[in-house]
Write an enzyme that holds these catalytic residues in place. Structure first.
Site, short mmCIF file in Angstrom:
data_model
loop_
_atom_site.label_atom_id
_atom_site.label_comp_id
_atom_site.label_asym_id
_atom_site.label_seq_id
_atom_site.Cartn_x
_atom_site.Cartn_y
_atom_site.Cartn_z
CG ASP A 295 -78.14 -29.29 18.58
OD1 ASP A 295 -79.80 -30.17 17.49
OD2 ASP A 295 -79.08 -28.88 19.69
NE ARG B 97 -84.50 -35.81 19.80
CZ ARG B 97 -84.05 -34.38 19.66
NH1 ARG B 97 -82.05 -34.53 19.67
NH2 ARG B 97 -84.65 -33.26 20.34
CG ASP C 101 -80.15 -32.48 20.80
OD1 ASP C 101 -80.51 -32.67 19.29
OD2 ASP C 101 -79.75 -31.47 21.41
NE ARG D 108 -83.75 -33.37 24.05
CZ ARG D 108 -83.21 -32.24 22.73
NH1 ARG D 108 -82.48 -31.61 22.48
NH2 ARG D 108 -85.13 -31.38 23.48
#
Length: 185
Positions: A100, A86, A98, A95
């Protein structure tokens, strides 16, 4: 032990392969590092966000437990992102992966006023501004089909501590065409 909801996705190839292969390897890496995966969604093909910013994504979500506090858990996710190549070249760019943190139980971080401020941030400001700390629940989770549809697989009854709506209710509130754009692989 914290209970976490995590959204994940990618649209660029990594050292382990295509986005779907990278996401499978990422989930494996979480387990190796002591994260207890309780439930994982199907994988979904999703349109690039924002539209036209790159190749389409593969997205998913998981529910996990970890003894780490939320900021330490986010740091672990960031290390895994780096492990899979990343690069943070800019806001909302392509990317390899990712990860989150969407929620940690019913925690509101750093406080309700800050979470509300970021949740109400106008779209043009969302692209320009980046929080300097972890904000939970994720301030835009209620706006994103590519997060809510996979979360329906793992935590449809989780209730947003400030909005009072469940994942299922927030997903149902999205426009039908947005929900339909998130397609199981």
């Amino acid at each position: 032990m914290g209970s976490y909801l995590v959204a994940f996705g990618g649209n660029l190839d990594s050292k382990v392969g295509k986005p779907l292969e990278t996401l499978h390897a990422t989930v494996d890496a979480l387990s190796v590092l002591g994260v207890n995966i309780l439930n994982i969604s199907r994988f979904y093909a999703t349109p690039c966000f924002p539209a036209g910013a790159g190749p389409d994504y593969v997205n998913g979500a998981l529910e996990a437990e970890s003894p780490l506090q939320p900021t330490a858990f986010l740091a672990l996710l960031n290390r895994i992102e780096a492990q899979f190549g990343r690069v943070r070249a800019g806001r909302w760019t392509g990317r390899t992966v990712d990860l989150d943190v969407i929620a940690c139980g019913q925690a509101i971080l750093p406080d309700a006023a800050t979470q509300t401020l970021w949740r109400r941030l106008p779209p043009d400001e969302q692209q320009r501004q980046t929080p300097d700390r972890l904000i939970l629940p994720h301030p835009r989770l209620q706006d994103r089909a590519f997060v809510l549809v996979p979360l329906m697989d793992v935590a449809p009854h989780w209730r947003h501590p400030l909005l009072g709506a469940t994942i299922s209710e927030m997903c149902a509130d999205l426009p039908v065409e947005e929900r339909r754009s998130v397609v199981p692989l």
